[in-house]
Design a protein around this motif. Structure first.
Motif, short mmCIF file in Angstrom:
data_model
loop_
_atom_site.label_atom_id
_atom_site.label_comp_id
_atom_site.label_asym_id
_atom_site.label_seq_id
_atom_site.Cartn_x
_atom_site.Cartn_y
_atom_site.Cartn_z
N TYR A 217 -2.49 -6.38 -6.78
CA TYR A 217 -2.07 -7.76 -7.07
C TYR A 217 -3.26 -8.54 -7.62
CZ TYR A 217 -4.33 -8.91 -2.59
OH TYR A 217 -5.24 -9.05 -1.56
N TYR B 168 -6.53 -3.38 -6.44
CA TYR B 168 -5.46 -2.38 -6.41
C TYR B 168 -5.93 -1.15 -5.64
CZ TYR B 168 -8.03 0.26 -9.98
OH TYR B 168 -8.99 0.96 -10.66
N LEU C 163 -0.37 -1.33 -10.31
CA LEU C 163 0.40 -1.30 -9.07
C LEU C 163 0.23 0.06 -8.38
CD1 LEU C 163 3.68 -3.03 -10.33
CD2 LEU C 163 1.82 -4.05 -9.01
N PRO C 164 0.17 0.09 -7.04
CA PRO C 164 0.21 -1.06 -6.13
C PRO C 164 -1.10 -1.85 -6.14
CG PRO C 164 -0.11 0.95 -4.88
CD PRO C 164 0.09 1.37 -6.31
#
Length: 256
Positions: free
Chosen positions: A209, A226, A206-207
């Motif tokens: 997905y 990411y 993260l950040p």
């Protein structure tokens, strides 16, 4: 020096080719350039939103692309702790609730071919190195199949997508924008896909997905991306970490 075009578009991805198509349909003389010969692949989830589907429908491509991809009617979002929520895909003013997944290898080339059918002139592989804007238009300097080449147009559209090197070199951007790194693969034998997009924030840096987008019966585009932000880990490692997520095991058991 080549003939003068009304518009030159650098970048024949979906945005560039669609812009070229619409401009040519208005009667303008359009030149489309790309550094790659087509068809060419692109690391992407292949998902097309309802608004994108509406544009493709207006271009006369939607039925053809539906036959090449997979219609999606719902999306699901999984939080880092594994909790999830889902909702139906909304419709638009011109189309019922619908999104679709089409591999970029097919999508980009179909849109480019539509532009050519509208009268656009396409050249590749062309690596644009610089341009010079003057009172009478723009001179584009490039390399075409290893040879120096120049093009002229009254207007230039840069549709280079995530590749911001030219924008930075020309001073349009003061520094490269923050970008994501990603890796993906196509899988066969995936269980319980349905007509659902999955966006997952569990099992990825993260950040960032992960995604599971169906491309057909039992087939899916699965990947992870990411914001690197100077990290030493790679997109491939993030992808492997995502695939190792225990929540994905039932779906991927026996998949190839």
């Amino acid at each position: 020096m080549n003939e003068l075009h009304d518009v030159a578009v650098v970048g024949a991805g979906p945005g560039g080719s669609a812009a070229a198509h619409y401009l040519a349909r208005r009667g303008l003389k359009v030149l489309l350039l790309d550094r790659a010969e087509f068809p060419r692949d692109k690391t992407c989830g292949d998902g097309l939103t309802p608004r994108a589907a509406a544009v493709l429908n207006d271009m006369g491509l939607l039925d053809e692309l539906l036959a090449l991809g997979r219609r999606v009617t719902r999306f699901e979002v999984i939080a880092p702790d594994g909790a999830g929520t889902s909702a139906p895909i909304p419709g638009t003013e011109t189309l019922p609730a619908m999104s679709l997944v089409v591999p970029r290898l097919l999508l980009d080339d179909r849109i480019r071919q539509r532009a050519l059918a509208s009268g656009v002139h396409f050249e590749a592989p062309v690596k644009v190195t610089s341009f010079n804007a003057g009172d009478d238009g723009v001179e584009i300097r490039a390399e075409h199949k290893g040879r120096a080449q120049a093009y002229r147009s009254r207007l230039l559209i840069l549709a280079t997508g995530a590749n911001s090197a030219l924008l930075t070199e020309m001073g349009i951007l003061t520094r490269p924008p923050e970008s994501m790194v990603a890796a993906r693969a196509y899988f066969e034998g995936v269980r319980d896909l349905g007509d659902v997009w999955q966006l997952r924030f569990d099992g990825v840096p993260l950040p960032g997905y992960g995604w599971i987008f169906p491309t057909g019966d039992g087939t899916a585009n699965i990947g992870a991306g990411y914001f690197a932000r100077g990290r030493s880990s790679s997109a491939a490692k993030a992808f492997e970490r995502f695939l190792a997520n225990p929540a994905l095991h039932p779906m991927l058991a026996g998949a190839r």
